[in-house]
Design an enzyme around this catalytic site. Structure first.
Site, PDB file in Angstrom:
ATOM      1  CE  LYS A 152      28.939  35.486  41.456  1.00 38.30           C
ATOM      2  NZ  LYS A 152      30.134  34.763  40.995  1.00 38.30           N
ATOM      3  N   GLY A 208      20.095  39.746  38.655  1.00 37.23           N
ATOM      4  CA  GLY A 208      20.935  40.176  39.772  1.00 37.23           C
ATOM      5  C   GLY A 208      20.995  39.180  40.922  1.00 37.23           C
ATOM      6  NE  ARG A 216      35.245  42.353  38.763  1.00 31.63           N
ATOM      7  CZ  ARG A 216      34.692  41.154  38.907  1.00 31.63           C
ATOM      8  NH1 ARG A 216      34.703  40.318  37.890  1.00 31.63           N
ATOM      9  NH2 ARG A 216      34.125  40.809  40.028  1.00 31.63           N
ATOM     10  CG  ASP A 224      34.158  39.884  32.312  1.00 29.70           C
ATOM     11  OD1 ASP A 224      34.663  39.374  31.297  1.00 29.70           O
ATOM     12  OD2 ASP A 224      33.159  39.394  32.866  1.00 29.70           O
ATOM     13  NE  ARG A 256      32.477  37.854  44.441  1.00 30.53           N
ATOM     14  CZ  ARG A 256      32.572  37.773  43.120  1.00 30.53           C
ATOM     15  NH1 ARG A 256      32.880  36.617  42.536  1.00 30.53           N
ATOM     16  NH2 ARG A 256      32.390  38.830  42.364  1.00 30.53           N
TER      17      ARG A 256
HETATM   18  P1  AMP Z   1      30.274  36.110  34.584  1.00 32.25           P
HETATM   19  O1  AMP Z   1      30.451  35.363  33.319  1.00 32.25           O
HETATM   20  O2  AMP Z   1      29.551  35.376  35.676  1.00 32.25           O
HETATM   21  O3  AMP Z   1      31.557  36.688  35.075  1.00 32.25           O
HETATM   22  O4  AMP Z   1      29.294  37.349  34.279  1.00 32.25           O
HETATM   23  C1  AMP Z   1      29.475  38.214  33.196  1.00 32.25           C
HETATM   24  C2  AMP Z   1      28.625  39.439  33.380  1.00 32.25           C
HETATM   25  O5  AMP Z   1      27.256  39.101  33.519  1.00 32.25           O
HETATM   26  C3  AMP Z   1      28.976  40.273  34.605  1.00 32.25           C
HETATM   27  O6  AMP Z   1      28.801  41.621  34.284  1.00 32.25           O
HETATM   28  C4  AMP Z   1      27.950  39.822  35.603  1.00 32.25           C
HETATM   29  O7  AMP Z   1      27.706  40.789  36.591  1.00 32.25           O
HETATM   30  C5  AMP Z   1      26.724  39.597  34.739  1.00 32.25           C
HETATM   31  N1  AMP Z   1      25.796  38.622  35.307  1.00 32.25           N
HETATM   32  C6  AMP Z   1      25.945  37.280  35.434  1.00 32.25           C
HETATM   33  N2  AMP Z   1      24.867  36.716  36.002  1.00 32.25           N
HETATM   34  C7  AMP Z   1      24.001  37.723  36.274  1.00 32.25           C
HETATM   35  C8  AMP Z   1      22.698  37.799  36.877  1.00 32.25           C
HETATM   36  N3  AMP Z   1      22.041  36.715  37.319  1.00 32.25           N
HETATM   37  N4  AMP Z   1      22.141  39.015  36.979  1.00 32.25           N
HETATM   38  C9  AMP Z   1      22.752  40.121  36.540  1.00 32.25           C
HETATM   39  N5  AMP Z   1      23.957  40.123  35.959  1.00 32.25           N
HETATM   40  C10 AMP Z   1      24.584  38.933  35.836  1.00 32.25           C
HETATM   41 MG    MG Z   2      32.413  37.905  36.082  1.00 35.70          MG
END
Ligand code: AMP
Ligand code: MG
Length: 536
Positions: free
Chosen positions: A130, A143, A207, A281, A200
């Site tokens: 991650k 990312g 999901r 998700d 992880r």
């Molecule tokens: P989360 O709320 O952290 O579960 O993220 C929701 C979505 O946003 C998922 O598709 C994650 O992969 C994406 N996401 C969160 N933070 C980043 C990041 N820094 N770069 C790229 N995608 C992100």
């Molecule tokens: Mg997420």
């Protein structure tokens, strides 16, 4: 040659890649990915990685000696700089409902799966980095992940496991040696922070949203492939001899997902965990706690509390609503898999059953927390209700309260002051408690004494039993922050110390008693300790 548990001896069998079609495009740019379960993508190399922490139990789980984890090669591999033979990095495509609304394609925007390792026990565990750089699912973001959120994810995954809560695991925490720009307070004042990567580990990172994305696109072919693969690899006990899932298999599977989800939520309620972002998700098909973001632990018992600042207005994901939200999420999953089953009544029946099954599990959990052999609705519904009312009337630390409740004797010879004395340390303002509150608490304790006398378990046995379900140590929000503050100064000692303490959360560990204390005053309003943004 004798077999040793080295990196080069790890064997991979990437079943998911065989079960679902790959995105034919391999160039790493943001896009909508149709008709595929994943996209091949390599981690972005980092300049100067260094190992911060390893979980010894997870290393053992996947078949790695701890000495191997201290090697330079380990750091290179789990920073994303080097691939082992058999690794085939990919990002998953999934969608999801965020805060109640369909959000379309999301996917692994900053997670990259390295492959499925075959463990010494013969099971399979997916290794996932991650924060290892952008993927086709990164949308507008980079990312990457920063140290503070990675410390929180690493420590909490392991703490939850040792508390007995189903969860994804964390193998390693590595600094990338690079800086990441983050606007932590969403106030237009971004700053540079150290970048980090957590590895992880879970049997599956599928999901609810993984099914939803196919259903939303009318892609029943891949929906079926994903469901069949999930059942064959993680729910194979549901398959009859012919190994091909049919309608009954799908229903039995959905029922088990509901069951596992109910079980997970009951554990969250038991230990006072608030996930903070229960979007679909972020709901694992295995019923594991997944995606540690702006999560938090109840300190004073308050069912309305959520740590997530993004959810401040509605507080959709507040502690007390988690069982209801899980049901809402299961409803979305039912909708998504409907094309495989085409029987609305049967799905509804299972969904309706969730409430009942949740309640049964909750009652058992409540009986255990109070040290009772069984939950007797005639007396215990009111006993629990009255307790929850009392706990909210004045700031009372949930974890300390239950831990100390084991010290109330069954014998009713004590006067009020002596009776409630063991519970006083759980109050945040013990010196200014109104007399009537203390009197009400004493009255409740007398009802509790009657109940434990009727239950008939001796005090010592009850105490041992209660201590096995009411933890002494949880990862209080301020504790994670202490570890982060020290790490920001280059001192990883607190991370190691907490990892160690949280490995035995039910043991007394008197030498670590400072971590079984109420939240200190400085942490009451400090960001990271009481409220967290999604910035990570
Ligand atoms: P989360 O709320 O952290 O579960 O993220 C929701 C979505 O946003 C998922 O598709 C994650 O992969 C994406 N996401 C969160 N933070 C980043 C990041 N820094 N770069 C790229 N995608 C992100
Ligand atoms: Mg997420």
């Amino acid at each position: 040659m004798s077999h040793s548990n080295t990196l080069n001896n790890l064997k991979f069998n990437n079943r998911y890649l065989q079960a679902l079609p790959a995105d034919p495009e391999t160039d790493n740019h943001r896009r909508q990915v149709l008709d595929a379960g994943y996209s091949f993508v390599n981690p972005t190399p980092v300049s100067n990685p260094s190992l911060v922490a390893v979980s010894p139990e997870v290393a053992e789980l996947i078949g790695l000696d701890l000495t191997e984890c201290e090697s330079a090669e380990f750091t290179q591999v789990f920073a994303g700089n080097k691939l082992l033979e058999g690794m085939q990095p990919y990002a998953l495509c999934y969608g999801g409902h965020q805060f109640g609304n369909w959000a379309g394609q999301l996917g692994d925007g900053r997670a990259i799966n390295l492959g499925e390792v075959i463990t010494p026990q013969g099971t399979q565990q997916t290794l996932q980095l991650k924060g290892a750089g952008p993927t086709p699912y990164s949308r507008m973001a980079d990312g990457l992940a920063v140290l503070r959120s990675s410390v929180r994810e690493f420590l909490c995954s392991e703490a939850m496991h040792h508390l007995g809560v189903p969860t994804t695991r964390a193998l390693s925490l590595i600094l990338t040696g690079e800086e990441v720009r983050r606007d932590m307070f969403y106030d237009g004042r971004p700053a540079m922070e150290p970048g980090a990567i957590v590895c992880r580990v879970s049997p599956s990172f599928t999901r609810f949203g993984s099914f939803e994305i196919f259903a939303s696109r009318g892609d029943t072919v891949n929906l079926k492939k994903l469901a069949d693969h999930t059942i064959q690899s993680n729910f194979s006990h549901l398959l009859s001899s012919n190994k091909t899932p049919d309608k009954d298999t799908y229903l039995a599977w959905f029922s088990e997902v509901c069951d596992r989800t109910a079980e997970m939520i009951v554990h969250w309620m038991r230990v006072g965990f608030v996930h903070g972002v229960m979007n679909t998700d972020n709901m694992s098909i295995l019923g594991e706690t997944i995606d540690y973001g702006p999560y938090g632990w109840l300190e004073d018992y308050n069912p309305g509390w959520t740590p997530n600042t993004t959810d401040k207005q509605e507080r959709r994901y507040r502690y007390g609503d988690q069982p209801k939200i899980a049901h809402w999420n299961l409803f979305q999953l039912a909708n998504a898999i409907y094309p495989l089953i085409k029987d609305e009544d049967a799905l509804h029946e299972i969904l309706d059953d969730y409430g009942l099954r949740y309640q049964q599990r909750w009652q058992t959990m409540r009986a255990e927390k109070l040290g009772l052999n069984t939950f007797e609705p005639d007396t215990d519904t009111a006993l629990n209700h009255d307790l929850h009312t009392l706990l909210q009337q004045t700031e009372t630390d949930m974890t300390l309260f239950y831990r100390h409740l084991a010290g109330i004797p069954a014998d009713d010879m004590l006067d009020d002051d002596a009776l409630i004395a063991p519970l006083i340390p759980a109050f945040y303002t013990p010196d200014t408690l109104p007399d009537n509150h203390l009197a009400n608490l004493a009255m409740w304790c007398r009802q509790y004494q009657q109940r434990i006398q009727q239950d008939g378990t001796d005090d010592a046995t009850r105490r041992t039993r209660m201590h096995a379900v009411n933890p002494k140590y949880v990862l209080r929000n301020y504790m994670a922050q202490l570890a982060i503050d020290a790490a920001d100064e280059g001192d990883y000692g607190v991370i190691h110390e907490l990892l160690d303490v949280l490995r035995h959360p039910y043991d007394e560990q008197s030498e670590h008693a400072k971590y079984a204390a109420k939240r200190p005053d400085w942490a009451r309003s400090r960001a990271g300790c009481s409220m967290l943004s999604c910035s990570s």
